[in-house]
Design a protein around this motif. Sequence first.
Motif, PDB file in Angstrom:
ATOM      1  N   LYS A  97       0.857  -1.189   0.000  1.00 19.08           N
ATOM      2  CA  LYS A  97       0.000   0.000   0.000  1.00 19.08           C
ATOM      3  C   LYS A  97       0.895   1.241   0.000  1.00 19.08           C
ATOM      4  N   GLU A  98       0.246   2.393  -0.102  1.00 19.29           N
ATOM      5  CA  GLU A  98       1.027   3.640  -0.107  1.00 19.29           C
ATOM      6  C   GLU A  98       1.726   3.816   1.243  1.00 19.29           C
ATOM      7  N   ILE A  99       2.888   4.423   1.219  1.00 16.80           N
ATOM      8  CA  ILE A  99       3.569   4.717   2.487  1.00 16.80           C
ATOM      9  C   ILE A  99       3.302   6.178   2.833  1.00 16.80           C
ATOM     10  N   ASP A 100       2.722   6.393   4.003  1.00 17.57           N
ATOM     11  CA  ASP A 100       2.410   7.754   4.442  1.00 17.57           C
ATOM     12  C   ASP A 100       3.587   8.292   5.265  1.00 17.57           C
ATOM     13  N   CYS A 101       4.254   9.301   4.739  1.00 16.45           N
ATOM     14  CA  CYS A 101       5.422   9.866   5.438  1.00 16.45           C
ATOM     15  C   CYS A 101       5.017  10.964   6.417  1.00 16.45           C
ATOM     16  N   GLY A 102       3.718  11.203   6.542  1.00 18.15           N
ATOM     17  CA  GLY A 102       3.248  12.201   7.511  1.00 18.15           C
ATOM     18  C   GLY A 102       3.797  13.580   7.193  1.00 18.15           C
ATOM     19  N   THR A 122       6.734   1.800  -5.368  1.00 17.01           N
ATOM     20  CA  THR A 122       6.263   2.354  -4.092  1.00 17.01           C
ATOM     21  C   THR A 122       5.651   3.721  -4.352  1.00 17.01           C
ATOM     22  N   VAL A 123       4.612   4.046  -3.599  1.00 22.08           N
ATOM     23  CA  VAL A 123       4.046   5.397  -3.638  1.00 22.08           C
ATOM     24  C   VAL A 123       4.229   6.011  -2.253  1.00 22.08           C
ATOM     25  N   LEU A 124       4.835   7.191  -2.224  1.00 23.26           N
ATOM     26  CA  LEU A 124       5.054   7.899  -0.957  1.00 23.26           C
ATOM     27  C   LEU A 124       4.119   9.105  -0.893  1.00 23.26           C
ATOM     28  N   THR A 125       3.356   9.195   0.179  1.00 20.89           N
ATOM     29  CA  THR A 125       2.470  10.350   0.353  1.00 20.89           C
ATOM     30  C   THR A 125       2.867  11.087   1.633  1.00 20.89           C
TER      31      THR A 125
END
Length: 442
Positions: A97-102, A122-125
């Motif tokens: 799943k997407e990685i949430d970097c906050g 990878t998707v980084l949000t």
Amino acid sequence: MTARIEGAGRLRGVLAVPSDKSISHRAAMFASIAKGKSTVRNLLLAADTISTLNAMKLLGAEMQGFGKPINVPGFGQYYENYEISGCGLHGLKAPGKEIDCGNSGTTMRLLTGLLAGNPFRTVLTGDESLSKRPMARVIRPLSLMGAKIKATVDEKYPPLEIEGGPLKAIEYDMPVASAQVKSALILAGLYANGKTVIKEPHPSRDHTEKMLPAMGARLKSENNQITVEGPAAELAAFDITVPGDFSSAAFFLVGALITENSEAHINNVCLNPTRTGLLTVLAAMGARIEVESRREVSGEPVGDIHVKGARKLKAVDVDENLVPLMIDELPILAIACACAEGRSVIRGASELRVKESDRIKAMASGLNAMGIEVEEFEDGLAITGGELKAARIHSFGDHRIAMSFAIAALAARGVTEIEGSECVSISYPAFFDTLTGLRFNG
Ligand code: S3P
């Protein structure tokens, strides 16, 4: 949340500050790509580093907490220490799943470099603030290495889509000194074929350059030039004890300096010279700060800081070469300048415009609200010291702005209100408790 801080406060006591944020991010990330079990003691437990811990778990690292359980408000229960079972350099897996970097720029930029060489997508949000921070600074050089990274908003901003694959070494002259960009390129360099050479215009924090060679990476750093030889062999697991964060200590250091009769002793602070430019500037302003019990902890210089607020500080013209060595301390330095005699000038700091908020604008507007004369430049501020008056301050959701004005409030008369004060949890969840514990009104 709005914090209300009464003025005419002084600080007295002994304190320990939270563990270093930069070292904690790196410890969690590097342990995850090491071979075997690493032990990280005193990991910072705050929103930013929890983003990195969660990201590395999604990528396959196993983490076992031990020692004192710590409740991090809004995040649940964590532990002061972690044993991290690394996946090896080539063992990370697609996160599913997407990685949430906050809110964490360090998580997003370092992961971008690391994942560029790992063969999956990878998707980084990130949150609203991180979604407005410039990512071309990492995408551009990584693309030259052959990475496939797309910034999905205006080709500059997150979410980032990373399609990891083979990388080639490059020589790269960094246009701005940035430890995040430098570290992203070093991590990519571990996966590239050949010698990646990175040149920095000025030195910036060097924790990555210290930690990776200790794990066996072939990395050399001299005269603002870093060379990484790839592809790297497996990296060794390690034991690290993270010292206190100078950037967090800086708030109470300045708090004690700007309030009469204050005296604070801050234990166990990392004094890596790429982080302590503020000490040089405060000394030039006439501050009396002593460092005691200098020692080395896990390869970093550490000491206890003793500070007494007595003399009036003098204005300062900050040497631009010191700016990268105190980049996160410029907001709290601006508060020291507001309490000093004369006009202080901070230039060469345009990077402040692209931090968790536009820190030049945020400092100028907060100081103006407190009755201080400020001239705003594209790359800095000129601040004429004066009497601070209590005001309602906008934190812009930026932890360092909220903490800087909470300290400024001590030197003002009346009650200062800080809107959005909950953002301190990004790096210093217990900030207001520590402030309450240290203050007295004598
Ligand atoms: C950091 C580097 C700095 C700093 C940030 C943490 C790091 O950013 O402002 O809070 O851990 O590498 P830049 O490298 O973008 O200046």
